[in-house]
Design a protein around this motif. Structure first.
Motif, PDB file in Angstrom:
ATOM      1  N   HIS A 283       0.823  -1.214   0.000  1.00 25.05           N
ATOM      2  CA  HIS A 283       0.000   0.000   0.000  1.00 25.05           C
ATOM      3  C   HIS A 283       0.856   1.262   0.000  1.00 25.05           C
ATOM      4  O   HIS A 283       0.314   2.372   0.051  1.00 25.05           O
ATOM      5  CB  HIS A 283      -0.923   0.013   1.220  1.00 25.05           C
ATOM      6  CG  HIS A 283      -2.004  -1.011   1.178  1.00 25.05           C
ATOM      7  ND1 HIS A 283      -3.079  -0.948   0.319  1.00 25.05           N
ATOM      8  CD2 HIS A 283      -2.168  -2.160   1.888  1.00 25.05           C
ATOM      9  CE1 HIS A 283      -3.866  -1.992   0.501  1.00 25.05           C
ATOM     10  NE2 HIS A 283      -3.330  -2.743   1.451  1.00 25.05           N
TER      11      HIS A 283
ATOM     12  N   ASP B 186      -7.063  -7.251  -3.162  1.00 26.74           N
ATOM     13  CA  ASP B 186      -6.850  -5.976  -2.486  1.00 26.74           C
ATOM     14  C   ASP B 186      -8.094  -5.104  -2.562  1.00 26.74           C
ATOM     15  O   ASP B 186      -8.496  -4.464  -1.583  1.00 26.74           O
ATOM     16  CB  ASP B 186      -5.669  -5.256  -3.136  1.00 26.74           C
ATOM     17  CG  ASP B 186      -4.691  -4.694  -2.121  1.00 26.74           C
ATOM     18  OD1 ASP B 186      -4.920  -4.851  -0.911  1.00 26.74           O
ATOM     19  OD2 ASP B 186      -3.686  -4.101  -2.549  1.00 26.74           O
TER      20      ASP B 186
ATOM     21  N   LEU C 229      -4.970   2.384  -2.548  1.00 24.45           N
ATOM     22  CA  LEU C 229      -4.641   1.162  -3.277  1.00 24.45           C
ATOM     23  C   LEU C 229      -3.707   1.460  -4.460  1.00 24.45           C
ATOM     24  O   LEU C 229      -4.145   1.548  -5.609  1.00 24.45           O
ATOM     25  CB  LEU C 229      -5.923   0.487  -3.796  1.00 24.45           C
ATOM     26  CG  LEU C 229      -6.888  -0.025  -2.730  1.00 24.45           C
ATOM     27  CD1 LEU C 229      -8.198  -0.483  -3.360  1.00 24.45           C
ATOM     28  CD2 LEU C 229      -6.259  -1.161  -1.936  1.00 24.45           C
TER      29      LEU C 229
END
Length: 216
Positions: free
Chosen positions: A104, A143, A154
């Protein structure tokens, strides 16, 4: 943008299918990876549920958290930080854990450098290996489902084997142990989402760590 009702549905589905099992599996994996008793900093701890699970399995460990966002409710003490410099002196903790945080960030190696600075004995990371058939799109899907409903940033910054090696080297760390079969998903989801896409690795300072390959 996803409407709030859609976010709520996405979060409920993810929590019922994945999240509870994930906390248990990751707590066990971290407990197995940390070799000695001591103090632990959970970097990017969220609400601290994994840390609580870890301490239940390893009462010889004391865990506190640090994160760029303070949740309304946390299960461990959490310190706010800016995402760049950890607000702790060198060698403040025995270990630092970093669970599904590095992908991230824009510069995972920089985060590892800071983690290595404050850890006396080692850094334990859980993250992804971007290798294998459709690894990138599969990781992006996981994700998105797990984090989009919480408005988590993201960048989808997944590293391959050589990139992990470079990141570890930059932080002055080498892999001492690694597990890449975690059991995060039950069948049939594990056939698509498990494979060798996840790993938990104990990293130690280069002068006393293993010289084995970084991942895999």
């Amino acid at each position: 943008m996803i409407a709030n009702s859609a976010k709520g549905l996405l979060n409920r589905v993810h929590d019922s299918v994945v999240f509870g099992r994930r906390v248990k599996v990751l707590s066990r994996a971290l407990a197995a990876a940390i070799p000695t008793r001591g103090t632990v900093l959970d970097l990017g701890c969220g609400d601290g549920q994994v840390a609580v699970g870890l301490m239940a399995l390893r009462p010889d460990l004391s865990v506190q958290g640090v994160d760029v966002l303070l949740r309304p409710v946390t299960h461990i003490p959490v310190t706010l930080y800016d995402g760049a410099s950890l607000p702790f002196a060198d060698d403040s903790f025995d270990y630092v854990t970093i669970v599904d945080v590095l992908h991230h960030t824009d510069d995972p190696a920089a985060v590892l450098v800071e983690a290595s600075r404050v850890a006396r004995r080692g850094v334990v990371i859980k993250d992804h290996l971007r290798e294998g058939l459709l690894a990138g799109p599969t990781l992006r899907l996981m994700d998105w489902v797990g984090n989009r409903g919480h408005d988590v940033r993201l960048p989808y910054n997944y590293l391959d084997r050589s990139q992990w090696a470079a990141a570890f080297d930059r932080a002055g760390l080498v892999r001492a142990s690694c597990a890449d079969t975690l059991g995060l998903y039950g069948a049939p989801l594990n056939w698509l989402f498990e494979r060798k896409l996840h790993f938990v690795a104990l990293l130690q300072p280069a002068e006393r760590g293993s010289l084995s390959p970084p991942v895999g």
